[in-house]
Scaffold this motif. Sequence first.
Motif, mmCIF file in Angstrom:
data_model
loop_
_atom_site.group_PDB
_atom_site.id
_atom_site.type_symbol
_atom_site.label_atom_id
_atom_site.label_comp_id
_atom_site.label_asym_id
_atom_site.label_seq_id
_atom_site.Cartn_x
_atom_site.Cartn_y
_atom_site.Cartn_z
ATOM 1 N N ASN A 178 0.843 -1.194 0.000
ATOM 2 C CA ASN A 178 0.000 0.000 0.000
ATOM 3 C C ASN A 178 0.875 1.241 0.000
ATOM 4 O O ASN A 178 1.636 1.476 0.937
ATOM 5 N N ALA A 179 0.788 2.014 -1.063
ATOM 6 C CA ALA A 179 1.555 3.259 -1.133
ATOM 7 C C ALA A 179 0.747 4.338 -0.423
ATOM 8 O O ALA A 179 -0.412 4.567 -0.746
ATOM 9 N N MET A 180 1.347 4.964 0.557
ATOM 10 C CA MET A 180 0.663 6.004 1.318
ATOM 11 C C MET A 180 0.812 7.343 0.622
ATOM 12 O O MET A 180 1.897 7.682 0.171
ATOM 13 N N LYS A 181 -0.254 8.093 0.626
ATOM 14 C CA LYS A 181 -0.156 9.422 0.020
ATOM 15 C C LYS A 181 0.385 10.411 1.044
ATOM 16 O O LYS A 181 -0.053 10.423 2.197
ATOM 17 N N LYS A 228 19.048 -20.063 -0.421
ATOM 18 C CA LYS A 228 17.696 -19.984 0.141
ATOM 19 C C LYS A 228 16.975 -18.744 -0.383
ATOM 20 O O LYS A 228 17.584 -17.829 -0.918
ATOM 21 N N ALA A 229 15.679 -18.752 -0.169
ATOM 22 C CA ALA A 229 14.910 -17.543 -0.471
ATOM 23 C C ALA A 229 15.224 -16.493 0.596
ATOM 24 O O ALA A 229 15.609 -16.827 1.711
ATOM 25 N N LYS A 230 15.090 -15.240 0.220
ATOM 26 C CA LYS A 230 15.418 -14.136 1.128
ATOM 27 C C LYS A 230 14.158 -13.387 1.508
ATOM 28 O O LYS A 230 13.270 -13.203 0.674
ATOM 29 N N LYS A 231 14.147 -12.904 2.733
ATOM 30 C CA LYS A 231 13.056 -12.022 3.131
ATOM 31 C C LYS A 231 13.473 -10.578 2.865
ATOM 32 O O LYS A 231 14.601 -10.197 3.166
ATOM 33 N N ALA A 232 12.590 -9.811 2.298
ATOM 34 C CA ALA A 232 12.866 -8.383 2.132
ATOM 35 C C ALA A 232 11.652 -7.630 2.656
ATOM 36 O O ALA A 232 10.607 -8.233 2.933
ATOM 37 N N ARG A 233 11.806 -6.337 2.832
ATOM 38 C CA ARG A 233 10.675 -5.520 3.277
ATOM 39 C C ARG A 233 10.568 -4.317 2.363
ATOM 40 O O ARG A 233 11.571 -3.820 1.857
ATOM 41 N N ILE A 234 9.357 -3.875 2.182
ATOM 42 C CA ILE A 234 9.176 -2.776 1.244
ATOM 43 C C ILE A 234 8.174 -1.763 1.776
ATOM 44 O O ILE A 234 7.204 -2.120 2.451
ATOM 45 N N LYS A 235 8.439 -0.496 1.502
ATOM 46 C CA LYS A 235 7.517 0.589 1.832
ATOM 47 C C LYS A 235 7.265 1.398 0.563
ATOM 48 O O LYS A 235 8.148 1.473 -0.298
ATOM 49 N N ALA A 236 6.114 2.016 0.487
ATOM 50 C CA ALA A 236 5.822 2.815 -0.707
ATOM 51 C C ALA A 236 5.116 4.109 -0.320
ATOM 52 O O ALA A 236 4.292 4.131 0.600
ATOM 53 N N LEU A 237 5.463 5.169 -1.011
ATOM 54 C CA LEU A 237 4.842 6.481 -0.812
ATOM 55 C C LEU A 237 4.523 7.086 -2.177
ATOM 56 O O LEU A 237 5.203 6.779 -3.154
ATOM 57 N N TYR A 238 3.531 7.914 -2.227
ATOM 58 C CA TYR A 238 3.345 8.692 -3.450
ATOM 59 C C TYR A 238 2.784 10.059 -3.075
ATOM 60 O O TYR A 238 2.229 10.258 -1.989
ATOM 61 N N ASP A 239 2.978 10.997 -4.003
ATOM 62 C CA ASP A 239 2.558 12.373 -3.694
ATOM 63 C C ASP A 239 1.543 12.889 -4.721
ATOM 64 O O ASP A 239 1.294 14.085 -4.793
ATOM 65 N N GLY A 240 0.993 11.979 -5.505
ATOM 66 C CA GLY A 240 0.070 12.400 -6.553
ATOM 67 C C GLY A 240 0.747 12.454 -7.907
ATOM 68 O O GLY A 240 0.150 12.134 -8.928
ATOM 69 N N GLU A 241 2.023 12.822 -7.901
ATOM 70 C CA GLU A 241 2.792 12.918 -9.157
ATOM 71 C C GLU A 241 3.883 11.846 -9.230
ATOM 72 O O GLU A 241 4.231 11.380 -10.304
ATOM 73 N N ASN A 242 4.436 11.530 -8.086
ATOM 74 C CA ASN A 242 5.598 10.647 -8.047
ATOM 75 C C ASN A 242 5.372 9.485 -7.096
ATOM 76 O O ASN A 242 4.642 9.602 -6.114
#
Length: 388
Positions: free
Chosen positions: A25-28, A74-88
């Motif tokens: 979920n990309a947070m605005k 082995k498989a790796k665990k990663a973590r991800i965060k997402a942000l957006y500002d309306g344009e980017n």
Amino acid sequence: MKTVIKIFILFGLVLVAASAQDQINAMKVLGNVSKIGPLSRAWLSAKYTDVILYPHTIIKKINHESSMPDKNVKAKKARIKALYDGENLSLLIEWKDDTQNIQENCCSKTHADGFALQFPVVYDDVAKLPYINMGSKNRSVIVHLRNATEKNSDVFFESLQEYFDTYYKPVQDSAKTDYGRVFNSEGYRFVKEIKDDSALVVMYMIYKDGTWKGTLSRPLKAEYLDLTNGTFPVSIVTWDGNLSNPERIEHISSWIGVKLSGESGSDELLDTLKIQAEGDIDNGKTLAMENCAACHNFANSVTAPVSMAPNLSNIGGYATAQYLMESITDPSAVVTPGYNPNTQSNFPWYNLDEAGNHISTMPSYDWMDEKSIEDLVAYFKTLKAEIE
Ligand code: HEC
């Protein structure tokens, strides 16, 4: 320099909060995310989503003995965060790597740690997404790639030199990040670099305490890729310089749905990407041994000649159920890139038709009843490396 600092102050205010497990979920946010790096305070407001990255041998070696997946990888665990500002849009990926490998200069043989984010150019039909690694013919992906390198001649870096000297000297000290590229790719041998100055893409990598943090910031809408729909798939790739030499193994996620929180966007896309096949796994295994093992090697069967067909031992990790279904019933829809007719003429993976299309040599199983296909998909979805 002033503008950049102002941007950081604006962040605290989060417009929409959301949480879900297997989608991002990309947070605005207010303020501009077009150039933020891993140390931006903007990330504080966003939540991590766990993603699993599965070992995948890159195409170069796929026909080689070493394309047999190494059980120790082995498989790796990663973590991800997402942000957006309306344009980017901005994505932050965090993954563990015990060894920091930095490419010394552009031309040395040293393998660098790196990461990439891939976006399908067309994604309205989730059942017809590109091949997960670098796309496939007529189904292209945009690849954003960043390697950890020694020098930093990046224009963006230079223009913000003063800012970095003052605030983020550690960034420069720990990871020099001048190798960033954007590609439009229809498979390993069909890669075009995009050098589009109008669409500023910024990627950073920072190494600290055995962990890489990488960011990508890009416009939601550029000439070559439109992400303004509200929902779209992304796939994450990481390289461990240590591991990739000489095996060139990468770790790759399946297609994962991203939702721009607060925007309308097709939930169908998100739901379809989350589908886990609900077939009879035991029956699927029996069917796989009967129908697939002559050509493919996979966990329970390693008797096929190595280069006869792609190894399916980790396929359940990086392939969606939809992709498996399509592979079984319509093999020529995506012909796995990587087969090299020059070095591997005894087991062709495809033939060319009059129009130059790749026609898979794998027989279609569209004659199978629906249940059998579901069982096969359910079985192959279970084939994946253990998580580290
Ligand atoms: C006659 C040999 C042959 C048989 C039998 C065969 N395949 Fe394949 N398969 C191939 C070849 C060659 C490719 C690579 C070209 C392509 O993508 O179609 C392939 C590709 C695939 C892929 C895509 C792999 C990837 O890395 O994305 C999947 C999935 C797959 N096969 C599943 C199956 C299943 C399931 C069966 C049994 C029901 C099966 N295959 C039977 C030859 C075969």
